[in-house]
Design a protein around this motif. Structure first.
Motif, PDB file in Angstrom:
ATOM      1  N   GLY A   1       0.794  -1.220   0.000  1.00  0.00           N
ATOM      2  CA  GLY A   1       0.000   0.000   0.000  1.00  0.00           C
ATOM      3  C   GLY A   1       0.827   1.270   0.000  1.00  0.00           C
ATOM      4  N   MET A   2       2.134   1.142   0.130  1.00  0.00           N
ATOM      5  CA  MET A   2       2.989   2.328   0.136  1.00  0.00           C
ATOM      6  C   MET A   2       3.005   3.009  -1.236  1.00  0.00           C
ATOM      7  SD  MET A   2       6.933   2.762   1.414  1.00  0.00           S
ATOM      8  CE  MET A   2       7.652   1.767   0.134  1.00  0.00           C
ATOM      9  N   ASN A   3       3.092   2.230  -2.315  1.00  0.00           N
ATOM     10  CA  ASN A   3       3.103   2.792  -3.662  1.00  0.00           C
ATOM     11  C   ASN A   3       1.681   2.879  -4.194  1.00  0.00           C
ATOM     12  OD1 ASN A   3       5.906   2.922  -3.662  1.00  0.00           O
ATOM     13  ND2 ASN A   3       6.108   0.855  -4.471  1.00  0.00           N
ATOM     14  N   THR A   4       1.335   4.027  -4.765  1.00  0.00           N
ATOM     15  CA  THR A   4      -0.021   4.240  -5.261  1.00  0.00           C
ATOM     16  C   THR A   4      -0.080   4.514  -6.760  1.00  0.00           C
ATOM     17  OG1 THR A   4       0.088   6.601  -4.723  1.00  0.00           O
ATOM     18  CG2 THR A   4      -0.795   5.122  -3.032  1.00  0.00           C
ATOM     19  N   GLY A   5       1.054   4.447  -7.432  1.00  0.00           N
ATOM     20  CA  GLY A   5       1.054   4.674  -8.865  1.00  0.00           C
ATOM     21  C   GLY A   5       2.434   4.510  -9.465  1.00  0.00           C
ATOM     22  N   ILE A   6       2.523   4.833 -10.742  1.00  0.00           N
ATOM     23  CA  ILE A   6       3.778   4.726 -11.487  1.00  0.00           C
ATOM     24  C   ILE A   6       4.196   6.123 -11.918  1.00  0.00           C
ATOM     25  CG2 ILE A   6       4.936   3.778 -13.515  1.00  0.00           C
ATOM     26  CD1 ILE A   6       2.825   1.515 -13.467  1.00  0.00           C
ATOM     27  N   LEU A   7       5.422   6.474 -11.623  1.00  0.00           N
ATOM     28  CA  LEU A   7       5.978   7.758 -12.011  1.00  0.00           C
ATOM     29  C   LEU A   7       6.825   7.580 -13.263  1.00  0.00           C
ATOM     30  CD1 LEU A   7       7.027  10.725 -10.286  1.00  0.00           C
ATOM     31  CD2 LEU A   7       9.016   9.512 -11.128  1.00  0.00           C
ATOM     32  N   VAL A   8       6.633   8.464 -14.228  1.00  0.00           N
ATOM     33  CA  VAL A   8       7.455   8.497 -15.436  1.00  0.00           C
ATOM     34  C   VAL A   8       8.085   9.875 -15.507  1.00  0.00           C
ATOM     35  CG1 VAL A   8       7.514   8.307 -17.947  1.00  0.00           C
ATOM     36  CG2 VAL A   8       5.933   6.887 -16.638  1.00  0.00           C
ATOM     37  N   ARG A   9       9.397   9.922 -15.593  1.00  0.00           N
ATOM     38  CA  ARG A   9      10.131  11.184 -15.764  1.00  0.00           C
ATOM     39  C   ARG A   9      10.597  11.239 -17.209  1.00  0.00           C
ATOM     40  NH1 ARG A   9      13.847  11.509 -11.254  1.00  0.00           N
ATOM     41  NH2 ARG A   9      11.949  12.211 -10.244  1.00  0.00           N
ATOM     42  N   LEU A  10      10.217  12.334 -17.923  1.00  0.00           N
ATOM     43  CA  LEU A  10      10.484  12.342 -19.361  1.00  0.00           C
ATOM     44  C   LEU A  10      10.638  13.743 -19.917  1.00  0.00           C
ATOM     45  CD1 LEU A  10       7.650  13.321 -20.853  1.00  0.00           C
ATOM     46  CD2 LEU A  10       6.953  11.035 -20.257  1.00  0.00           C
ATOM     47  N   THR A  11      11.138  13.775 -21.141  1.00  0.00           N
ATOM     48  CA  THR A  11      11.130  14.969 -21.987  1.00  0.00           C
ATOM     49  C   THR A  11      10.311  14.627 -23.229  1.00  0.00           C
ATOM     50  OG1 THR A  11      13.159  14.303 -23.125  1.00  0.00           O
ATOM     51  CG2 THR A  11      13.404  15.759 -21.213  1.00  0.00           C
ATOM     52  N   SER A  12       9.730  15.648 -23.860  1.00  0.00           N
ATOM     53  CA  SER A  12       8.964  15.420 -25.087  1.00  0.00           C
ATOM     54  C   SER A  12       8.928  16.713 -25.885  1.00  0.00           C
ATOM     55  CB  SER A  12       7.542  14.954 -24.755  1.00  0.00           C
ATOM     56  OG  SER A  12       6.829  14.671 -25.941  1.00  0.00           O
ATOM     57  N   ASP A  13       9.363  16.654 -27.140  1.00  0.00           N
ATOM     58  CA  ASP A  13       9.355  17.835 -27.998  1.00  0.00           C
ATOM     59  C   ASP A  13       7.938  18.323 -28.279  1.00  0.00           C
ATOM     60  OD1 ASP A  13      12.082  17.681 -28.149  1.00  0.00           O
ATOM     61  OD2 ASP A  13      12.163  17.094 -30.251  1.00  0.00           O
ATOM     62  N   LEU A  14       7.037  17.371 -28.571  1.00  0.00           N
ATOM     63  CA  LEU A  14       5.687  17.706 -29.018  1.00  0.00           C
ATOM     64  C   LEU A  14       4.648  17.043 -28.120  1.00  0.00           C
ATOM     65  CD1 LEU A  14       6.354  17.114 -32.821  1.00  0.00           C
ATOM     66  CD2 LEU A  14       6.257  19.316 -31.643  1.00  0.00           C
ATOM     67  N   PRO A  15       3.427  17.571 -28.086  1.00  0.00           N
ATOM     68  CA  PRO A  15       2.375  16.927 -27.298  1.00  0.00           C
ATOM     69  C   PRO A  15       2.101  15.508 -27.797  1.00  0.00           C
ATOM     70  CG  PRO A  15       1.707  19.134 -27.971  1.00  0.00           C
ATOM     71  CD  PRO A  15       2.961  18.804 -28.724  1.00  0.00           C
ATOM     72  N   THR A  16       1.873  14.591 -26.872  1.00  0.00           N
ATOM     73  CA  THR A  16       1.560  13.208 -27.223  1.00  0.00           C
ATOM     74  C   THR A  16       0.740  12.604 -26.091  1.00  0.00           C
ATOM     75  OG1 THR A  16       2.495  11.135 -28.061  1.00  0.00           O
ATOM     76  CG2 THR A  16       3.688  12.207 -26.274  1.00  0.00           C
ATOM     77  N   TYR A  17       0.496  11.327 -26.151  1.00  0.00           N
ATOM     78  CA  TYR A  17      -0.195  10.593 -25.093  1.00  0.00           C
ATOM     79  C   TYR A  17       0.600   9.344 -24.781  1.00  0.00           C
ATOM     80  CZ  TYR A  17      -4.314  13.491 -25.813  1.00  0.00           C
ATOM     81  OH  TYR A  17      -5.171  14.566 -25.898  1.00  0.00           O
ATOM     82  N   LEU A  18       0.745   9.031 -23.493  1.00  0.00           N
ATOM     83  CA  LEU A  18       1.382   7.794 -23.064  1.00  0.00           C
ATOM     84  C   LEU A  18       0.352   6.919 -22.378  1.00  0.00           C
ATOM     85  CD1 LEU A  18       4.854   8.824 -21.592  1.00  0.00           C
ATOM     86  CD2 LEU A  18       4.324   7.928 -23.863  1.00  0.00           C
ATOM     87  N   THR A  19       0.416   5.624 -22.654  1.00  0.00           N
ATOM     88  CA  THR A  19      -0.514   4.661 -22.085  1.00  0.00           C
ATOM     89  C   THR A  19       0.250   3.567 -21.367  1.00  0.00           C
ATOM     90  OG1 THR A  19      -2.148   5.047 -23.814  1.00  0.00           O
ATOM     91  CG2 THR A  19      -2.313   2.964 -22.630  1.00  0.00           C
ATOM     92  N   PHE A  20      -0.180   3.266 -20.134  1.00  0.00           N
ATOM     93  CA  PHE A  20       0.290   2.092 -19.416  1.00  0.00           C
ATOM     94  C   PHE A  20      -0.785   1.023 -19.492  1.00  0.00           C
ATOM     95  CE2 PHE A  20       3.601   4.417 -17.072  1.00  0.00           C
ATOM     96  CZ  PHE A  20       4.584   3.443 -17.034  1.00  0.00           C
ATOM     97  N   GLU A  21      -0.360  -0.221 -19.708  1.00  0.00           N
ATOM     98  CA  GLU A  21      -1.217  -1.401 -19.579  1.00  0.00           C
ATOM     99  C   GLU A  21      -0.572  -2.266 -18.504  1.00  0.00           C
ATOM    100  OE1 GLU A  21      -0.970  -3.151 -23.427  1.00  0.00           O
ATOM    101  OE2 GLU A  21      -1.857  -1.414 -24.411  1.00  0.00           O
ATOM    102  N   VAL A  22      -1.329  -2.598 -17.467  1.00  0.00           N
ATOM    103  CA  VAL A  22      -0.816  -3.428 -16.385  1.00  0.00           C
ATOM    104  C   VAL A  22      -1.673  -4.686 -16.328  1.00  0.00           C
ATOM    105  CG1 VAL A  22      -0.342  -3.578 -13.913  1.00  0.00           C
ATOM    106  CG2 VAL A  22      -0.005  -1.404 -15.118  1.00  0.00           C
ATOM    107  N   TYR A  23      -1.002  -5.844 -16.408  1.00  0.00           N
ATOM    108  CA  TYR A  23      -1.688  -7.131 -16.482  1.00  0.00           C
ATOM    109  C   TYR A  23      -1.485  -7.934 -15.205  1.00  0.00           C
ATOM    110  CZ  TYR A  23      -1.992  -6.393 -21.529  1.00  0.00           C
ATOM    111  OH  TYR A  23      -2.266  -5.887 -22.769  1.00  0.00           O
ATOM    112  N   THR A  24      -2.553  -8.597 -14.759  1.00  0.00           N
ATOM    113  CA  THR A  24      -2.425  -9.661 -13.772  1.00  0.00           C
ATOM    114  C   THR A  24      -2.429 -10.990 -14.512  1.00  0.00           C
ATOM    115  OG1 THR A  24      -3.357  -8.400 -11.969  1.00  0.00           O
ATOM    116  CG2 THR A  24      -3.516 -10.786 -11.793  1.00  0.00           C
ATOM    117  N   ASN A  25      -3.260 -11.079 -15.545  1.00  0.00           N
ATOM    118  CA  ASN A  25      -3.275 -12.219 -16.467  1.00  0.00           C
ATOM    119  C   ASN A  25      -3.851 -11.726 -17.785  1.00  0.00           C
ATOM    120  OD1 ASN A  25      -6.232 -12.479 -16.333  1.00  0.00           O
ATOM    121  ND2 ASN A  25      -5.848 -13.174 -14.235  1.00  0.00           N
TER     122      ASN A  25
END
Length: 193
Positions: free
Chosen positions: A79-103
């Protein structure tokens, strides 16, 4: 094009890369990890469009997702971690998607808009509570695979990913500088181990 790299610092000890080029004429696309020894994963395109994906699924086949390959990794750390942090640079606007699987049937996704003009790395937080479930959804305390991709191809974009880690909620992220509180997914071993 796909590739696999053994990476002791990465969750599951492996990291798969996939690059899909949608515009070919007079274009140049590059996807790399540890670009120039910097510890940064880099996606670069000139005069073209494309998609990239990084997959952590514990196996060395970059062409097939193993949705249980990580064997139930405990991203929440009690319960200590509540999400995923991404540190990044980006020249242009975009969208990033995470998919997390249990199965294969139970997974969750979250897409965030990333503004352009980020030349100094910024942090983006993918809150576990904001993910959209498919079927039962991912159990973030028992993760079998993780995929990070750009979900919109932007002509001529350049994205650098400096860090991907499971972390406490955003106001607690400053604590990360004091110790190894996250589960590393892949890039900066010195900081996260």
């Amino acid at each position: 094009t796909t590739a696999n790299a053994a990476a002791v610092e990465a969750i599951g000890g492996q990291r798969d890369l996939a690059l899909t080029v949608t515009t070919m004429a007079d274009s140049d696309h590059t996807l790399s990890t540890n670009a120039g020894g910097s510890g940064v994963a880099k996606y670069f395109e000139t005069n073209g469009n494309g998609f990239f994906a990084f997959t952590w699924d514990g196996d060395s086949d970059p062409d097939v997702l193993d949705p249980t390959g990580l064997g139930g990794v405990y991203l929440t750390e009690g319960g200590m971690n509540t999400g995923i942090l991404v540190r990044l640079t980006s020249d242009l606007p975009t969208y990033l998607t995470f998919e997390v699987y249990t199965n294969a049937a139970d997974f969750s996704t979250l897409t965030l808009p990333i503004p352009g003009g980020i030349v100094v790395a910024q942090d983006f937080f993918f809150d576990f509570a904001a993910f959209t479930p498919t079927n039962a959804g991912a159990n973030f305390a028992s993760v079998g695979a993780i995929v990070l991709r750009n979900s919109v191809s932007v002509f001529g974009n350049d994205v650098g990913i400096d860090l991907v880690a499971a972390v406490p909620e955003p106001h607690s992220v400053l604590l990360l500088a004091l110790g190894a509180l996250g589960v590393t997914l892949g890039w900066r071993r010195r900081r996260w181990r």
